[in-house]
Every structure is written in structure tokens, then in C-alpha cells.
Design a protein around this motif. Structure first.
Motif, PDB file in Angstrom:
ATOM      1  N   GLU A  35       0.711  -1.113   0.014  1.00  0.00           N
ATOM      2  CA  GLU A  35       0.096  -0.059   0.060  1.00  0.00           C
ATOM      3  C   GLU A  35       1.044   1.193  -0.052  1.00  0.00           C
ATOM      4  O   GLU A  35       0.816   2.276  -0.946  1.00  0.00           O
ATOM      5  CB  GLU A  35      -0.981  -0.046   1.306  1.00  0.00           C
ATOM      6  CG  GLU A  35      -2.108   0.991   1.160  1.00  0.00           C
ATOM      7  CD  GLU A  35      -2.770   1.111   2.322  1.00  0.00           C
ATOM      8  OE1 GLU A  35      -3.576   1.969   2.735  1.00  0.00           O
ATOM      9  OE2 GLU A  35      -2.863  -0.065   3.087  1.00  0.00           O
ATOM     10  N   ASP A  36       1.974   1.295   0.878  1.00  0.00           N
ATOM     11  CA  ASP A  36       2.746   2.400   0.825  1.00  0.00           C
ATOM     12  C   ASP A  36       3.438   2.787  -0.426  1.00  0.00           C
ATOM     13  O   ASP A  36       3.440   3.769  -0.890  1.00  0.00           O
ATOM     14  CB  ASP A  36       3.854   2.330   1.982  1.00  0.00           C
ATOM     15  CG  ASP A  36       3.285   2.808   3.462  1.00  0.00           C
ATOM     16  OD1 ASP A  36       2.153   2.858   3.306  1.00  0.00           O
ATOM     17  OD2 ASP A  36       4.119   2.733   4.352  1.00  0.00           O
ATOM     18  N   ASN A  86       3.890  -1.063   6.915  1.00  0.00           N
ATOM     19  CA  ASN A  86       4.521   0.099   7.599  1.00  0.00           C
ATOM     20  C   ASN A  86       4.320   0.154   9.072  1.00  0.00           C
ATOM     21  O   ASN A  86       3.294   0.148   9.611  1.00  0.00           O
ATOM     22  CB  ASN A  86       3.526   1.503   7.206  1.00  0.00           C
ATOM     23  CG  ASN A  86       4.372   2.613   7.755  1.00  0.00           C
ATOM     24  OD1 ASN A  86       5.198   2.811   8.579  1.00  0.00           O
ATOM     25  ND2 ASN A  86       4.175   3.710   6.802  1.00  0.00           N
ATOM     26  N   MET A 123      10.733   0.633  -0.107  1.00  0.00           N
ATOM     27  CA  MET A 123       9.585   1.205  -0.967  1.00  0.00           C
ATOM     28  C   MET A 123      10.343   2.026  -2.080  1.00  0.00           C
ATOM     29  O   MET A 123       9.246   1.896  -3.013  1.00  0.00           O
ATOM     30  CB  MET A 123       8.986   2.240   0.137  1.00  0.00           C
ATOM     31  CG  MET A 123       8.115   1.719   1.247  1.00  0.00           C
ATOM     32  SD  MET A 123       6.888   0.382   0.647  1.00  0.00           S
ATOM     33  CE  MET A 123       7.847  -1.106   0.950  1.00  0.00           C
TER      34      MET A 123
END
Length: 801
Positions: free
Chosen positions: A34-35, A79, A280
Motif C-alpha cells: 500500500e505505501d 508500515n 519502498m
């Protein structure tokens, strides 16, 4: 701050007009978590050439690594910055939070290990991979203590292991007592079911409500119907209390372990957060590369000189089976491109393709173009595309476009790419065309690079008459009334309104009247455009023919080169086979020569024997035959071609013949069989030769005095020299068998009862071959190995029948 926000909103409006947000949404679908998806959605095109090149090089390197080693796994990352902050502040984390931290550490470690497997290839991503901080200690510490989000391992600490051992023992004791009770006839009639269950972490038995007083104990629960009460018998209350106390100690120990693990995680919080951020960033880069594979995209050349040269460019949002690749360039020879053509011909798609692919490259994304394409980095990519009429603001289509264009005119500078769709439309054609030309002139004065679409003939003339402005058109096939979606640069487009109307069935009188109402200048201009179009089409046909001839010539040259390479490879293989055969011949000749030297040495040692002269005669015959065989082997020749020949008569046993393809003389030893093969003895070799390959030998025969077996009178047994021993040492197996066969035949003729065959010990191969042959020979009665004094395992003694 408000001005900066307004500027960002304005940029986002232009990016949305070019549909960059849709491409970024496609990118987010390739993100591993998601991040990372949020990073993809928030991408902003870089206006710095160095940064844009670095972003594109990162994507290119990731694309290469995926192609060679597969994509690294980023799955499972979460996260955990909030959890780490709480752990750093001294708080205790839950088992779920600690497992999430361990999972992030596992992914970070797997990324490092994946890059190590790609060793030997340097990329611009290496600094990021090297900055990852895998923490195998903390990862293993957490995963060894915590089995799941709800279960702590027994081995998390010695105290926990001991407490749980005691809990199991105490629980087992309670269950044993209750099992005795439910099996007891005295209590069974009071129980609803003969089972032991748990209520409130305490062991109980289900008792019928009407017999509640018959089972002394504490009631912990009642069934929904009220027919059953769950009673903790008084006899196990103390044991249950002990279990409950042990469970309290277990919970306290688990909390202590969680606090200890949280404290350790907090001590590594900074490195974990930094590694997570790097992961990320890497996830986003590899997502770009995966999107490039899906789009079948390439890496363009980047510059900041305003030159755009897109080859076979495809709009990434149009399905691959519908999109038509286009070639478009701008900034090299002209800074303004005016695109004309009929509606639905692809003008707007062309504008969006130019703007969107430029923005994608500035984001570090691969773009769907052919190799050799070039894109420039711009400070601003400004677009007025589509109907932006605002009902709330009571603005007409023209007003909405003009409001947007006014903003674009204010923002444009020498580092801007301006894309204007249907410039000047929505108002009076004369005024609209004049306004459109004025806007283009003003933007050009500011140094912007411009691509605009229009229907106005005045803008076509403006492009023809103005240096630095070029016409472009979207091709339309009047015969089929369909656009081809091809962009033609250097050729103004036609509206084709009259031709389309005629094809659709409009009466010719109306179309003819319309033509007379068009001004003479417009008619002449359209005629010039039509002639240009006809010349272009004819030139394209000639170019296609030339291209077809070129492709055919290249194909023929390629086929010729392939044939030449095949011939050369076959020649090399034949040479290698000849070398192998030559090496084999030389090796065989060397072995034969060594054998001859050995035999000559044996004869020399026996020169004082009584039978020396007989042995010498036999040796000369044998040596002569072997020398001839060596000469034939060492100097092989091609087999002779058979010439037409008919035997003068039928062959008989004993006839001298010539084997035609070898030129070798022989003697018939058996007549033709059912397949037409004749038995022939050529020297020491017996073989079968096709009848058509034999020639009757008519040359005069010379008496052979060296071979006593071929004289006209056979020797008697008394006259024959008796030899009972043969030495096969140093011979190959097949050669030794031939010699042994001849020796046995001579022994049978001379009436010998026993033979001594010397084959030596060595590896035992020759001994095995000799004994296998003796076992199947019809003249051999028995055979055995020699004993002490006879040569032991080095000889075989055979007895003849």
C-alpha cells in the motif's frame, strides 16, 4: 504558500488533461504494498534533466535485472513506523506488531540476498541495495518466540517453558479426576453428557438441572435452554485454582517477553525505518520496470533542448489491439506543429500521446515507443484538451477554453511544451482563426514548443507561410470513410466535408452548389492540398515497393549467408571427422608395429631352436600379411564405383575373385545365399560380399611357396610341424580370436589333443574373450586355467574333442 499550492493544482489539472493520473494508477497496481502504491500515485514529473535521466536509468537497470534474474519479492511489507515509535518510547508491542516487524526484516534480508545472486552486474541501484540493513538476529529472535499473532512459543523463555509444563501436568490431573467421575456409575445418571468441558478457564462437567444438588460444586454456567448446568466439582476446585494461578504466571511471563522483544525492536528502530523507506523506493522502481514489460515499452533518449522524436509511439491507455502507432517529431527544424484533419481522425489522441509520453519519461517511466525515440524534459507541460465548459460558472465552451488558455499564456516560457486542442473553436470562424494565429505567435515569442489541432484553413496557410511552423495531418481514407489514424507531418489536412457528404448519399446538386459558394482562394488552396496528397500517396507507394525490394534483397543475402555458413560448418565437421579417422588409423598402425616388433624379438631369441627355420617361414608370412593390412589401413582410399559387369559364369567354391569397390583379391568359400551374398576369404579376413560386387579373377596364378596350406598336395600328419602353444599377448581381442581360430583349425588337422593358449594376466579382458570363444567352439571339449608351472592365470589349457 498559497501561490505554490495554486501552481501545484494548476499542474495537476494539466496532468489530468493528459491522463497522467490514469497511468500512475496503472503503476500503483504493480506496486507490492500500500505505501508503495501511494508513492506511485503521488509521482511528479521531474523538470531537472539530470534527475529525470537518473530516474529513467534506474528503471532501465531494474528492467534488465528482471529480464535476467526475475523480479525480487517485496510482498508482505507493512508500515511499522508507528509500532517502532511506541517501542522506542518504552511501550510493549503486540505479537501481531512484532511479527510485522519480523516480516519487514525478512523482506529486507531477501532483497539483499537477491542482489547478491545478481553479482557481477553493476547498476545505479546498487547504492540503495547496499544501504539496506538486514537484521537476522532480531528477525530470528521474534520468529522463534512468536508462532502467530495469538500464540507464544514454549521456547520463548525457560520460565515460560516450565510454567506451561506445570499447566499441562495440573490440567491433566484435573481431567483425570473428572474422567473418573463421569465414568463412575454413581454420577453418570446425574450428567447430561459424559464429557469434561471448560467454562471460564476452569474444568467443569454438564449436570442435569434437576440433579444439581446431587453433584456438590460450583456452578459456572447454564445452557441456553436451562436444562444443563456446568458444575465444577468440589474435588477439583483446588486443582483448578492451581491451573488458574499458573495461567496468570504464564500471562505475566508472556508480557515480560513481549516487553523485552519490543525493547530490542525499538533499539533498531532507526535502521528498520531507513531500510523500509529504501525498500519502498526500490519497490517503486521495479514496479516501473514491470509496467514497462506490460506496455512493451522502451527507454527513450532524454535531453532538454525541446526536441521530441517519437517513433511508432502508442498511447498507453488504448488497448494494444486497437492502437495505431504514430511517428511524430517536434523541435528539430520547427517549434510549432499545426495538426489538421477530420473529426475522429486522431488529432486529440496525437496531442495526448505527445504530452503523456513526455510526462511519463520525466517520471522515470518507460514509454511505448520504438528504439531511437527521443524526448525532451520541459519545465512545464501545459494542455488545453477537451470540453472544459463549467455550468456552475456559467461559462460557455469557448469561454472555458479561453480561461484555460489565458493561464497557459501566463505560465508559458522557453522551457514549456504547450498542447492546444481545437484552438479558436466555439466562436465565429473568422475571429476564431485570427485569435488562434495571434495566440500561436505570442506563445512562439515566449519560446514555447507548441502542438495544436484545428479545422481552420487560415492556420494551414499560416503554417505554410511561417518559418518554424509545420503542418501535420491525420490521414483519412475517403473511399472507406474511415480514418487511418496515421500522422503525416509536412502535409496539411483536408476537412473532406464534400467528399464525405457525397459518399454518404448527399445529392450531387447540393454538394455542387456548396462548392460554388466556397471562395476561389479556398478552392485553390484545397486543390493544392489535394495534389500534394496525391503526390504523397504516389511517393509512398513507390517507397513501399522499394522497401519490399530491399527486404527481398536482404532476405536473399541472409539466405545465401546461411547456406555459406552451413557449407562451412559441414566442411569443418568433415575435416574433424577425417582427423579423428586419421588419428585412429595412426593408433592402430602403432599398435600393429609394436606387435610385429615383439614377434620379431621372440623369433630372435629362438634362433638356436630346432624349429627356427619353420617359425621364421611362418613369421615371414604373418608379418607380410600384417604389413599389407597396415598399409591399407594407413592409406585408406575411396571405394571404387561399380561399373556395369556380368560374371562370365556362375561362381564355384575356390574361384579367385576381386572385390570391385575395394580392389582386393579373394577366394570364394561359400556360394550366394538367399540375399545374394557370397562368402569370400581375402587374406586372413572372411566376409560376405554382394554378388554384384565381385569380379572373376582371370589373371594367371603364381605358385605361393610361402604358404604350405596352399600347395597342391596336403601334408600328412607325420610331415606337419606339430605346435601345441600359441601366444596371443599384445593383440586386440578381435585379432587374437582370428589367430586362435586358425591355430585350432591347424591343431585339429594335425590331431593334437591339448592346446596351451598364452593370453597373459593383464586386465583380464583378453582372457575373458578367449574363454568365451572356446566355450562356443565345436572342436573344444573342455578348458581350464593353467596351474603352477603352466603359467597359472596367464594361460588357458584347452582339450580338443
Amino acid at each position: 504558500m498559497s501561490n505554490q499550492l495554486e501552481h501545484q493544482i494548476s499542474l495537476n489539472r494539466h496532468h489530468r488533461a493528459l491522463e497522467l493520473d490514469k497511468v500512475l494508477h496503472m503503476l500503483s497496481k504493480e506496486a507490492p504494498c500500500e505505501d508503495c502504491a501511494m508513492l506511485a500515485e503521488a509521482l511528479i514529473p521531474s523538470t531537472d534533466l539530470g534527475e529525470a535521466r537518473l530516474l529513467l536509468q534506474e528503471t532501465s537497470d531494474a528492467h534488465m535485472l528482471i529480464g535476467r534474474f526475475g523480479s525480487p519479492s517485496f510482498g508482505g511489507m507493512k508500515n511499522v513506523n508507528g509500532s517502532l515509535a511506541r517501542a522506542e518510547a518504552g511501550g510493549a508491542l503486540s505479537m501481531r506488531e512484532l511479527l510485522d516487524i519480523a516480516e519487514d526484516l525478512r523482506v529486507i534480508r531477501s532483497l539483499t540476498e537477491w542482489r547478491e545472486r545478481c553479482a557481477g552486474i553493476e547498476t545505479c541501484l546498487d547504492d540503495r541495495f547496499n544501504a539496506l540493513f538486514p537484521n537476522k538476529y532480531l528477525e530470528s529472535r521474534i520468529t522463534s518466540c512468536i508462532l502467530s499473532a495469538d500464540e507464544m512459543a514454549d521456547t520463548a523463555s525457560p520460565a515460560l517453558h516450565d510454567i506451561r509444563r506445570k499447566i499441562r501436568a495440573a490440567s491433566s490431573k484435573v481431567r483425570e479426576q473428572l474422567d473418573k467421575m463421569i465414568r463412575s456409575p454413581a454420577y453418570q445418571r446425574y450428567l447430561q453428557d459424559p464429557i469434561v468441558t471448560i467454562r471460564g478457564d476452569r474444568f467443569v462437567v454438564p449436570v442435569k438441572a434437576e440433579h444439581r444438588g446431587e453433584v456438590p460444586g460450583l456452578v459456572h454456567d447454564t445452557s441456553s435452554s436451562g436444562a444443563t448446568v456446568f458444575v465444577e466439582p468440589i474435588s477439583v476446585v483446588e486443582a483448578n485454582n492451581q491451573v488458574r494461578m499458573l495461567k496468570s504466571r504464564e500471562d505475566a511471563e508472556i508480557e515480560r517477553i513481549l516487553f523485552e522483544l519490543s525493547s530490542e525492536a525499538g533499539s533498531f528502530g532507526q535502521s528498520i525505518r531507513r531500510s523500509y523507506a529504501i525498500a519502498m523506493d526500490l519497490g517503486l522502481v521495479f514496479a516501473k520496470a514491470r509496467l514497462g514489460y506490460k506496455m512493451k515499452a522502451g527507454i527513450p533518449l532524454l535531453s532538454d533542448d525541446g526536441v521530441i522524436d517519437l517513433k511508432r509511439a502508442r498511447h498507453p491507455l488504448i488497448p494494444a489491439d486497437h492502437v495505431v502507432p504514430i511517428d511524430v517529431h517536434l523541435g528539430n527544424g520547427f517549434d510549432t506543429l499545426v495538426i489538421t484533419g477530420p473529426n475522429t481522425g486522431g488529432k486529440t489522441v496525437t496531442l495526448k500521446t505527445v504530452g503523456l509520453l513526455t510526462l511519463m519519461a520525466m517520471c522515470g517511466l518507460m514509454i511505448p515507443v520504438a528504439d531511437g525515440s527521443r524526448v525532451s524534459v520541459f519545465g512545464h507541460v501545459l494542455a488545453d484538451i477537451g470540453d472544459e465548459q463549467s455550468i456552475e460558472q456559467s461559462l460557455s465552451t469557448f469561454s472555458a477554453h479561453m480561461t484555460n488558455i489565458i493561464r497557459i499564456v501566463d505560465e508559458a516560457d522557453p522551457h514549456s511544451l504547450v498542447l492546444l486542442d481545437e484552438l479558436g473553436a466555439g466562436t465565429d470562424p473568422i475571429e476564431g482563426a485570427a485569435l488562434a494565429m495571434a495566440i500561436l505567435e505570442h506563445l512562439r515569442e515566449k519560446g514555447a514548443h507548441i502542438a495544436a489541432t484545428t479545422h481552420y484553413a487560415e492556420l494551414k496557410e499560416y503554417a505554410l507561410q511561417t518559418n518554424g511552423v509545420e503542418n501535420g495531418s491525420c490521414e483519412f481514407d475517403v473511399k472507406t470513410l474511415r480514418p487511418t489514424y496515421r500522422l503525416l507531418i509536412g502535409v496539411p489536412g483536408r476537412s473532406n466535408a464534400f467528399a464525405i457528404s457525397e459518399r454518404l448519399g448527399m445529392p450531387e446538386s447540393i454538394v455542387g452548389r456548396a462548392r460554388t459558394m466556397v471562395s476561389g482562394d479556398s478552392t485553390r488552396f484545397e486543390d493544392v492540398v489535394q495534389k500534394l496528397e496525391q503526390s504523397r500517396q504516389a511517393m509512398e507507394e513507390r517507397q513501399k515497393e522499394a522497401e519490399a525490394l530491399r527486404i527481398a534483397a536482404e532476405r536473399a543475402a541472409k539466405e545465401a549467408n546461411e547456406r555459406l555458413e552451413r557449407v562451412q560448418r559441414e566442411r569443418d565437421r568433415e575435416i574433424e571427422r577425417a582427423r579423428e579417422k586419421a588419428r585412429a588409423i595412426v593408433g592402430q598402425a602403432r599398435r600393429q608395429s609394436e606387435l610385429l616388433l615383439s614377434e620379431l624379438e621372440d623369433i630372435r631369441r629362438q634362433k638356436d631352436g630346432e624349429d627356427f627355420h619353420q617359425k621364421l617361414k611362418e613369421a615371414k608370412s604373418s608379418v607380410g600379411g600384417k604389413l599389407r593390412a597396415m598399409e591399407e589401413a594407413a592409406d585408406p582410399v575411396q571405394r571404387r564405383k561399380n561399373e556395369p559387369y556380368e560374371l562370365p559364369r556362375a561362381l564355384k567354391i575356390g574361384d579367385a575373385v576381386i572385390i570391385a569397390d575395394l580392389g582386393t583379391k579373394g577366394q570364394v568359400i561359400s556360394l550366394p545365399d538367399s540375399k545374394g551374398n557370397v562368402g569370400v576369404q581375402a587374406g586372413m579376413m572372411k566376409t560376405r560380399v554382394p554378388l554384384k560386387n565381385l569380379r572373376l579373377d582371370t589373371s594367371p596364378k603364381k605358385p605361393n611357396r610361402s604358404n604350405t596350406r596352399r600347395v597342391s598336395k596336403a601334408p600328412s600328419r607325420a610331415e606337419a610341424k606339430v605346435t601345441t602353444e600359441i601366444d596371443l599377448r599384445g593383440m586386440a581381442s578381435d585379432e587374437a580370436i582370428l589367430e586362435l581360430d586358425r591355430f585350432i583349425d591347424e591343431a585339429v588337422l594335425t590331431g593334437i589333443d591339448q592346446l596351451t593358449i598364452v593370453h597373459g594376466k593383464g586386465t583380464g579382458v583378453l582372457r575373458a574373450a578367449v574363454q568365451k570363444y572356446l566355450k562356443g567352439h565345436p572342436s573344444i571339449k573342455t578348458f581350464r586355467l593353467g596351474v603352477y608351472g603352466e603359467g597359472e592365470d596367464g594361460v588357458t589349457i584347452a582339450e580338443l574333442k
